[in-house]
Design an enzyme around this catalytic site. Structure first.
Site, PDB file in Angstrom:
ATOM      1  N   GLY A   1      -7.916  -7.723   4.321  1.00  0.00           N
ATOM      2  CA  GLY A   1      -8.569  -7.268   5.684  1.00  0.00           C
ATOM      3  C   GLY A   1      -9.275  -5.996   5.652  1.00  0.00           C
ATOM      4  O   GLY A   1      -8.998  -5.264   4.823  1.00  0.00           O
TER       5      GLY A   1
ATOM      6  N   GLN B   1     -12.206   2.105   9.600  1.00  0.00           N
ATOM      7  CA  GLN B   1     -11.792   2.372   8.130  1.00  0.00           C
ATOM      8  C   GLN B   1     -13.146   2.907   7.340  1.00  0.00           C
ATOM      9  O   GLN B   1     -12.852   3.519   6.574  1.00  0.00           O
ATOM     10  CB  GLN B   1     -11.226   1.172   7.425  1.00  0.00           C
ATOM     11  CG  GLN B   1      -9.867   0.944   7.995  1.00  0.00           C
ATOM     12  CD  GLN B   1      -9.123  -0.103   7.085  1.00  0.00           C
ATOM     13  OE1 GLN B   1      -9.219  -1.558   7.270  1.00  0.00           O
ATOM     14  NE2 GLN B   1      -8.550   0.323   6.225  1.00  0.00           N
TER      15      GLN B   1
ATOM     16  N   CYS C   1      -2.353  -0.161   2.795  1.00  0.00           N
ATOM     17  CA  CYS C   1      -3.789   0.124   3.459  1.00  0.00           C
ATOM     18  C   CYS C   1      -4.619   0.763   2.527  1.00  0.00           C
ATOM     19  O   CYS C   1      -4.275   1.595   1.811  1.00  0.00           O
ATOM     20  CB  CYS C   1      -3.167   0.957   4.668  1.00  0.00           C
ATOM     21  SG  CYS C   1      -4.726   0.887   5.726  1.00  0.00           S
ATOM     22  N   LEU C   2      -5.897   0.339   2.585  1.00  0.00           N
ATOM     23  CA  LEU C   2      -7.031   1.076   1.978  1.00  0.00           C
ATOM     24  C   LEU C   2      -6.979   2.307   2.528  1.00  0.00           C
ATOM     25  O   LEU C   2      -7.455   3.237   1.727  1.00  0.00           O
ATOM     26  CB  LEU C   2      -8.449   0.372   2.131  1.00  0.00           C
ATOM     27  CG  LEU C   2      -8.568  -1.048   1.627  1.00  0.00           C
ATOM     28  CD1 LEU C   2      -9.665  -1.769   2.279  1.00  0.00           C
ATOM     29  CD2 LEU C   2      -8.651  -1.263   0.146  1.00  0.00           C
TER      30      LEU C   2
ATOM     31  N   HIS D   1      -2.576  -5.965  11.872  1.00  0.00           N
ATOM     32  CA  HIS D   1      -2.507  -4.672  11.000  1.00  0.00           C
ATOM     33  C   HIS D   1      -4.054  -4.272  11.186  1.00  0.00           C
ATOM     34  O   HIS D   1      -4.452  -3.084  11.603  1.00  0.00           O
ATOM     35  CB  HIS D   1      -2.547  -5.121   9.704  1.00  0.00           C
ATOM     36  CG  HIS D   1      -2.822  -3.969   8.727  1.00  0.00           C
ATOM     37  ND1 HIS D   1      -1.642  -3.231   7.869  1.00  0.00           N
ATOM     38  CD2 HIS D   1      -3.862  -3.062   8.350  1.00  0.00           C
ATOM     39  CE1 HIS D   1      -2.476  -2.176   7.026  1.00  0.00           C
ATOM     40  NE2 HIS D   1      -3.680  -2.027   7.229  1.00  0.00           N
ATOM     41  N   GLU D   2      -5.219  -5.190  11.367  1.00  0.00           N
ATOM     42  CA  GLU D   2      -6.562  -4.927  11.637  1.00  0.00           C
ATOM     43  C   GLU D   2      -6.778  -4.254  13.162  1.00  0.00           C
ATOM     44  O   GLU D   2      -7.507  -3.473  13.086  1.00  0.00           O
ATOM     45  CB  GLU D   2      -7.505  -5.862  11.073  1.00  0.00           C
ATOM     46  CG  GLU D   2      -7.496  -6.127   9.519  1.00  0.00           C
ATOM     47  CD  GLU D   2      -7.452  -5.071   8.761  1.00  0.00           C
ATOM     48  OE1 GLU D   2      -7.876  -4.156   9.194  1.00  0.00           O
ATOM     49  OE2 GLU D   2      -6.746  -5.444   7.535  1.00  0.00           O
TER      50      GLU D   2
ATOM     51  N   HIS E   1      -5.754  -0.824  13.891  1.00  0.00           N
ATOM     52  CA  HIS E   1      -6.990   0.091  13.199  1.00  0.00           C
ATOM     53  C   HIS E   1      -7.863   0.476  14.467  1.00  0.00           C
ATOM     54  O   HIS E   1      -8.312   1.387  14.813  1.00  0.00           O
ATOM     55  CB  HIS E   1      -7.754  -0.468  11.949  1.00  0.00           C
ATOM     56  CG  HIS E   1      -6.931  -0.201  10.812  1.00  0.00           C
ATOM     57  ND1 HIS E   1      -6.918   0.915  10.261  1.00  0.00           N
ATOM     58  CD2 HIS E   1      -6.688  -1.098   9.779  1.00  0.00           C
ATOM     59  CE1 HIS E   1      -6.197   1.035   9.034  1.00  0.00           C
ATOM     60  NE2 HIS E   1      -6.292  -0.113   8.936  1.00  0.00           N
TER      61      HIS E   1
END
Lengths: 172, 174
Positions: free
Chosen positions: B47, B52, B97-98, B139-140, B143
């Site tokens: 995702g 981000q 996470c990225l 999770h997304e 953000h």
């Protein structure tokens, strides 16, 4: 960077972490990865410290506070450093009536499957009369979940409850 | 199309609350293409969320169709202005996470959720998700609200963890 592994163990009391890390900070040291845990009424610290100077200098920096807090001190120069994390792909949970040999049996079978333990937590809970052993292991292996389940299945006869699950780490 | 730069901790923009999308136009579609290309360019992310890459708008992409072990999923979803309306159960799982390189940790998420969102064209959609896909969406959406998984980390020794040992062990016993 020259890392040293600082080990401190002693009877638990409030303020250990604050006083130890304050001494290191004032001494100009940098901290890396650390594990700090209360085990059986003791407080245990294993901490990577950037020992820019000598082992003796770091020892001299920490010895007064260790002595004051009643902590035994041990230092090892180590290879390696930061950013070497490995991500576990399996988790093993174990519980059973406490008796000698559980850890050796479980980890022996895991080792045969090429399982590299990255983290292991264990505790004895329950009561004095009926102690129960609980352990969680996270690690990495190329083996399949079926291989691990078959290997650990041999423990069922010993009344050790073992559960293996794949860890699919979510990156988002 | 272009691979966009991923914001990394401690970039303060990752802590901001994103705004709802109001204009559904070609520019939005072009951005979504870039966002998807960015997701695929990184290390196997299931995702990605618009903030981000520094665009503080409520847009996420998730795709749980390519996990090592297949999990229930709705394929690749581009979700605009997503909103979770119901949460049920809770489960511990490992996340990375990225935007937080070189770290993974355990987080508690709802096991099942109901949510609604708009498509990139502005059409309303509703989904029920479970397990890994529900985790990815939570999770997304975090953000979009300026939250990272490291804001929700739990101890390895958390009580929930140990209770689950008993539950699963009990069921398995013959």
């Amino acid at each position: 960077m020259k890392w040293q592994m600082l080990t401190l163990v002693g009877e638990d009391q409030p303020g250990i972490v604050a006083q130890v890390t304050d001494a290191l900070f004032r001494g100009g040291y940098t901290l890396g990865e650390a594990s700090m845990l209360r085990l059986g009424g003791n407080f245990t610290i294993m901490m990577m410290v950037d020992g820019g100077q000598s082992e003796q200098a770091l020892s001299a920096c920490i010895a007064p506070v260790a002595e004051k807090l009643g902590l035994r001190l041990h230092l090892d120069p180590i290879h390696g450093g930061l950013h070497q994390h490995r991500v576990p792909n399996f988790q093993v949970r174990v519980n059973g009536a406490d008796r000698a040999g559980i850890v050796a049996q479980v980890t022996g079978l895991l080792a045969e499957s090429g399982f590299n333990i990255l983290e292991l937590d264990s505790d004895v809970v329950g009561s004095q009369d009926d102690p129960v052993y609980i352990m969680t292991i996270q690690g990495y292996t190329e083996a399949t979940i079926e291989t691990l389940e078959t290997a650990l299945g041999r423990l069922e006869a010993d009344e050790i409850d073992v559960h293996v699950s794949a860890i699919e780490t979510l990156i988002g | 199309m272009a691979v966009l730069d991923i914001l990394k901790l401690p970039d303060p923009r990752l802590k901001e609350v994103s705004q709802e999308v109001e204009r559904f136009d070609d520019e939005l579609l072009a951005f979504i293409d870039d966002l998807e290309e960015t997701r695929q360019a990184g290390p196997a992310a299931v995702g990605i969320a618009a903030p981000q890459v520094g665009r503080l708008q409520r847009i996420v992409i998730i795709d749980c169709s390519t996990t090592r072990k297949p999990v229930p999923n709705h394929g690749r979803l581009v979700l605009v202005n997503p909103e979770i309306t119901e949460w049920d159960g809770f489960e511990l799982g490992r996340e990375g996470c990225l935007s937080v390189p070189d770290y993974t940790g355990n987080v508690i998420r709802a096991e099942r959720i109901k949510m609604h969102a708009l498509t990139p064209e502005g059409e309303p959609r509703e989904f029920e998700m479970e397990g890994y896909e529900a985790r990815a969406l939570q999770h997304e959406v975090d953000h979009l609200d300026g939250m990272l998984f490291i804001d929700r980390l739990v101890s390895r020794r958390t009580d929930l963890f140990q209770r689950k040992v008993y539950q699963k062990g009990g069921k398995k016993r013959k």
